[in-house]
Motif scaffolding. Structure first.
Motif, PDB file in Angstrom:
ATOM      1  N   LYS A  70       0.854  -1.194   0.000  1.00  0.00           N
ATOM      2  CA  LYS A  70       0.000   0.000   0.000  1.00  0.00           C
ATOM      3  C   LYS A  70       0.890   1.245   0.000  1.00  0.00           C
ATOM      4  O   LYS A  70       2.100   1.160   0.216  1.00  0.00           O
ATOM      5  N   ASP A  71       0.261   2.407  -0.197  1.00  0.00           N
ATOM      6  CA  ASP A  71       1.018   3.667  -0.330  1.00  0.00           C
ATOM      7  C   ASP A  71       1.940   3.952   0.850  1.00  0.00           C
ATOM      8  O   ASP A  71       3.008   4.533   0.684  1.00  0.00           O
ATOM      9  N   ASP A  72       1.486   3.553   2.065  1.00  0.00           N
ATOM     10  CA  ASP A  72       2.268   3.889   3.272  1.00  0.00           C
ATOM     11  C   ASP A  72       3.142   2.725   3.732  1.00  0.00           C
ATOM     12  O   ASP A  72       3.652   2.730   4.850  1.00  0.00           O
ATOM     13  N   GLN A  73       3.301   1.712   2.870  1.00  0.00           N
ATOM     14  CA  GLN A  73       4.022   0.495   3.279  1.00  0.00           C
ATOM     15  C   GLN A  73       5.337   0.302   2.523  1.00  0.00           C
ATOM     16  O   GLN A  73       5.542   0.885   1.451  1.00  0.00           O
ATOM     17  N   VAL A  74       6.191  -0.533   3.117  1.00  0.00           N
ATOM     18  CA  VAL A  74       7.382  -1.024   2.425  1.00  0.00           C
ATOM     19  C   VAL A  74       7.251  -2.538   2.298  1.00  0.00           C
ATOM     20  O   VAL A  74       6.628  -3.187   3.145  1.00  0.00           O
ATOM     21  N   LEU A  75       7.810  -3.080   1.224  1.00  0.00           N
ATOM     22  CA  LEU A  75       7.883  -4.535   1.080  1.00  0.00           C
ATOM     23  C   LEU A  75       9.268  -4.952   1.550  1.00  0.00           C
ATOM     24  O   LEU A  75      10.279  -4.378   1.128  1.00  0.00           O
ATOM     25  N   ILE A  76       9.290  -5.925   2.452  1.00  0.00           N
ATOM     26  CA  ILE A  76      10.553  -6.375   3.027  1.00  0.00           C
ATOM     27  C   ILE A  76      10.869  -7.781   2.563  1.00  0.00           C
ATOM     28  O   ILE A  76      10.007  -8.678   2.621  1.00  0.00           O
ATOM     29  N   LYS A  77      12.080  -7.972   2.080  1.00  0.00           N
ATOM     30  CA  LYS A  77      12.611  -9.316   1.834  1.00  0.00           C
ATOM     31  C   LYS A  77      13.065  -9.788   3.199  1.00  0.00           C
ATOM     32  O   LYS A  77      13.997  -9.242   3.789  1.00  0.00           O
ATOM     33  N   VAL A  78      12.357 -10.768   3.751  1.00  0.00           N
ATOM     34  CA  VAL A  78      12.600 -11.194   5.131  1.00  0.00           C
ATOM     35  C   VAL A  78      13.910 -11.978   5.217  1.00  0.00           C
ATOM     36  O   VAL A  78      14.142 -12.889   4.424  1.00  0.00           O
ATOM     37  N   VAL A  79      14.748 -11.609   6.191  1.00  0.00           N
ATOM     38  CA  VAL A  79      15.986 -12.366   6.438  1.00  0.00           C
ATOM     39  C   VAL A  79      15.848 -13.189   7.717  1.00  0.00           C
ATOM     40  O   VAL A  79      16.328 -14.312   7.807  1.00  0.00           O
ATOM     41  N   ALA A  80      15.165 -12.624   8.721  1.00  0.00           N
ATOM     42  CA  ALA A  80      14.969 -13.329   9.996  1.00  0.00           C
ATOM     43  C   ALA A  80      13.628 -12.911  10.582  1.00  0.00           C
ATOM     44  O   ALA A  80      13.139 -11.804  10.330  1.00  0.00           O
ATOM     45  N   ALA A  81      13.051 -13.802  11.367  1.00  0.00           N
ATOM     46  CA  ALA A  81      11.800 -13.516  12.072  1.00  0.00           C
ATOM     47  C   ALA A  81      11.932 -14.095  13.478  1.00  0.00           C
ATOM     48  O   ALA A  81      12.780 -14.951  13.726  1.00  0.00           O
ATOM     49  N   ALA A  82      11.103 -13.614  14.401  1.00  0.00           N
ATOM     50  CA  ALA A  82      11.120 -14.186  15.751  1.00  0.00           C
ATOM     51  C   ALA A  82       9.704 -14.557  16.145  1.00  0.00           C
ATOM     52  O   ALA A  82       8.740 -13.977  15.646  1.00  0.00           O
ATOM     53  N   LEU A  83       9.603 -15.542  17.032  1.00  0.00           N
ATOM     54  CA  LEU A  83       8.291 -15.980  17.520  1.00  0.00           C
ATOM     55  C   LEU A  83       8.016 -15.335  18.871  1.00  0.00           C
ATOM     56  O   LEU A  83       8.926 -15.083  19.662  1.00  0.00           O
ATOM     57  N   ASN A  84       6.745 -15.084  19.117  1.00  0.00           N
ATOM     58  CA  ASN A  84       6.300 -14.536  20.398  1.00  0.00           C
ATOM     59  C   ASN A  84       5.133 -15.368  20.908  1.00  0.00           C
ATOM     60  O   ASN A  84       4.412 -15.968  20.093  1.00  0.00           O
ATOM     61  N   PRO A  85       4.900 -15.379  22.229  1.00  0.00           N
ATOM     62  CA  PRO A  85       3.747 -16.133  22.743  1.00  0.00           C
ATOM     63  C   PRO A  85       2.439 -15.758  22.039  1.00  0.00           C
ATOM     64  O   PRO A  85       1.584 -16.605  21.828  1.00  0.00           O
ATOM     65  N   VAL A  86       2.308 -14.487  21.645  1.00  0.00           N
ATOM     66  CA  VAL A  86       1.082 -14.062  20.956  1.00  0.00           C
ATOM     67  C   VAL A  86       0.883 -14.840  19.647  1.00  0.00           C
ATOM     68  O   VAL A  86      -0.253 -15.116  19.257  1.00  0.00           O
ATOM     69  N   ASP A  87       1.975 -15.211  18.965  1.00  0.00           N
ATOM     70  CA  ASP A  87       1.845 -15.991  17.721  1.00  0.00           C
ATOM     71  C   ASP A  87       1.185 -17.336  18.001  1.00  0.00           C
ATOM     72  O   ASP A  87       0.313 -17.787  17.240  1.00  0.00           O
ATOM     73  N   ALA A  88       1.622 -17.995  19.074  1.00  0.00           N
ATOM     74  CA  ALA A  88       1.083 -19.311  19.420  1.00  0.00           C
ATOM     75  C   ALA A  88      -0.380 -19.203  19.852  1.00  0.00           C
ATOM     76  O   ALA A  88      -1.221 -20.021  19.463  1.00  0.00           O
ATOM     77  N   LYS A  89      -0.714 -18.166  20.636  1.00  0.00           N
ATOM     78  CA  LYS A  89      -2.103 -17.998  21.097  1.00  0.00           C
ATOM     79  C   LYS A  89      -3.024 -17.660  19.926  1.00  0.00           C
ATOM     80  O   LYS A  89      -4.160 -18.136  19.854  1.00  0.00           O
ATOM     81  N   ALA A 116      13.120  -8.863  10.561  1.00  0.00           N
ATOM     82  CA  ALA A 116      14.298  -8.071  10.180  1.00  0.00           C
ATOM     83  C   ALA A 116      14.604  -8.448   8.739  1.00  0.00           C
ATOM     84  O   ALA A 116      14.532  -9.628   8.371  1.00  0.00           O
ATOM     85  N   GLY A 117      14.901  -7.450   7.910  1.00  0.00           N
ATOM     86  CA  GLY A 117      15.149  -7.750   6.509  1.00  0.00           C
ATOM     87  C   GLY A 117      15.534  -6.509   5.724  1.00  0.00           C
ATOM     88  O   GLY A 117      15.938  -5.497   6.299  1.00  0.00           O
ATOM     89  N   VAL A 118      15.362  -6.606   4.406  1.00  0.00           N
ATOM     90  CA  VAL A 118      15.811  -5.552   3.499  1.00  0.00           C
ATOM     91  C   VAL A 118      14.622  -5.021   2.707  1.00  0.00           C
ATOM     92  O   VAL A 118      13.826  -5.794   2.165  1.00  0.00           O
ATOM     93  N   VAL A 119      14.508  -3.692   2.647  1.00  0.00           N
ATOM     94  CA  VAL A 119      13.435  -3.060   1.877  1.00  0.00           C
ATOM     95  C   VAL A 119      13.686  -3.286   0.379  1.00  0.00           C
ATOM     96  O   VAL A 119      14.766  -2.960  -0.125  1.00  0.00           O
ATOM     97  N   VAL A 120      12.701  -3.853  -0.318  1.00  0.00           N
ATOM     98  CA  VAL A 120      12.862  -4.086  -1.763  1.00  0.00           C
ATOM     99  C   VAL A 120      11.876  -3.268  -2.598  1.00  0.00           C
ATOM    100  O   VAL A 120      11.984  -3.210  -3.814  1.00  0.00           O
ATOM    101  N   LYS A 121      10.916  -2.628  -1.928  1.00  0.00           N
ATOM    102  CA  LYS A 121       9.956  -1.806  -2.659  1.00  0.00           C
ATOM    103  C   LYS A 121       9.327  -0.840  -1.672  1.00  0.00           C
ATOM    104  O   LYS A 121       9.086  -1.220  -0.522  1.00  0.00           O
ATOM    105  N   VAL A 122       9.071   0.394  -2.106  1.00  0.00           N
ATOM    106  CA  VAL A 122       8.451   1.368  -1.199  1.00  0.00           C
ATOM    107  C   VAL A 122       7.172   1.917  -1.816  1.00  0.00           C
ATOM    108  O   VAL A 122       7.087   2.136  -3.030  1.00  0.00           O
TER     109      VAL A 122
END
Length: 321
Positions: free
Chosen positions: A39-58, A80-86
């Motif tokens: 969307k206009d106010d977003q960036v597309l990120i090429k994901v390099v790493a992600a983390a899990l949180n208890p909220v994800d499991a719930k 965490a990653g690299v912006v590939v489109k804005v």
């Protein structure tokens, strides 16, 4: 690392996805998920790493059905990653920027259908910050939701220079950061924290003046009381007993006993920006569970491990894919 220019962004990607609610076994790896539109106010990120949180499991168990996005869901808040489109209105980031953040502004409502456990994710610019230069993608991915929760909880509790704090669950994702922020950012006079026997040394290294082994003593029976108690484990009734008269108790999970209060974090890139100098100077350090990082193909194992409640610091998935 290869950079992907916006012209070479594929239309489909690999992602972990669930089409029904349940435990880790509902997750499936799908290599034909649509790459999210920006969307206009977003960036597309090429994901390099992600983390899990208890909220994800719930969330995956269906606890937030009423406010959740429709299934199927690609889980994951932290990225965490690299912006590939804005998007057309994005001001602060450009293609090639290394960034990190928590992609869901409100923790439990309007959650994105396409999260961070994928090759690409689209995120509002205001939720992201430039990655601290001294941190790896895996380290940066483990920070956003937990450090924002730690910071917002300390702010809401009125914590300030010279006050004392007790952190319940000091070795967890949020707790390890509450200890460090209280000590090195807010200027605590005294930091106490609870953990199991094997983690006492870690807590002292993070800045705890007193590490309490909850398997051997009850923190609420200590003669010492605290200005603020930060309950990251859901023991509110006991937490209230450890606070000074007129002190405050902040909780992030479980039932609440007055005068304690509970809150759900709001994701803000501005908080990450404010804390970046403390991260870059090494005063505040990410703590990654020694069993990790888990590879992308081990995401189900990573969720199963998170569900044991025994993780030290953060459960990180890296590299992606």
């Amino acid at each position: 690392m290869e950079t992907t220019s916006s012209s070479s962004i594929p239309s489909e990607m690999k992602a972990w996805v669930y089409a029904e609610y349940g435990g880790a076994d509902v997750l499936k790896l799908d290599s034909s998920i649509s790459v999210p539109q920006v969307k206009d106010d977003q960036v597309l990120i090429k994901v390099v790493a992600a983390a899990l949180n208890p909220v994800d499991a719930k969330r995956m168990l269906g606890f937030f059905k009423s406010t959740d996005s429709p299934l199927p869901t690609v889980p994951g808040y932290d990225v965490a990653g690299v912006v590939v489109k804005v998007g057309s209105q994005v001001k602060n980031f450009k293609e090639g920027d290394e960034v990190y953040g928590n992609i869901n502004e409100k923790g439990l409502e309007s959650m994105k259908q396409s999260g961070s456990l994928a090759e690409y994710t689209a995120v509002e610019e205001k939720l992201m910050a430039l990655k601290p230069k001294n941190l790896s993608f895996a380290e940066a991915a483990g920070l956003p939701l937990a450090i924002e929760t730690a910071y917002e909880g300390l702010e809401r509790s009125g914590f300030s220079d010279g006050k004392s704090i007790l952190v319940l669950g000091g070795a967890g994702g949020v707790g390890t950061l509450v200890i460090q922020l209280a000590k090195h950012v807010f200027g605590a006079s005294r930091v106490a924290a609870t953990c199991s026997t094997g983690k006492l040394e870690l807590l002292k290294n993070l800045g705890a003046d007193l590490a309490i082994d909850y398997t051997k003593e009850n923190f609420e029976d200590l003669p010492e009381k605290f200005d603020v108690v930060f309950d990251a484990v859901g023991q509110c009734e006991r937490a209230v007993k450890a606070a000074k008269e007129g002190g405050s108790v902040v909780a992030i999970i479980g039932a609440v006993t007055p005068p304690a209060f509970i809150f759900v974090v709001t994701s803000k890139g501005s908080i990450l920006e404010k804390l970046n100098p403390f991260l870059e100077s090494g005063k505040v350090k990410p703590v990654i569970d020694p069993k990790g990082p888990f590879s992308f193909s081990q995401t189900v194992e990573a969720f199963s491990y998170l569900e044991t409640g025994r993780a030290t610091g953060k459960v990180v998935v890296y590299p992606i894919p």
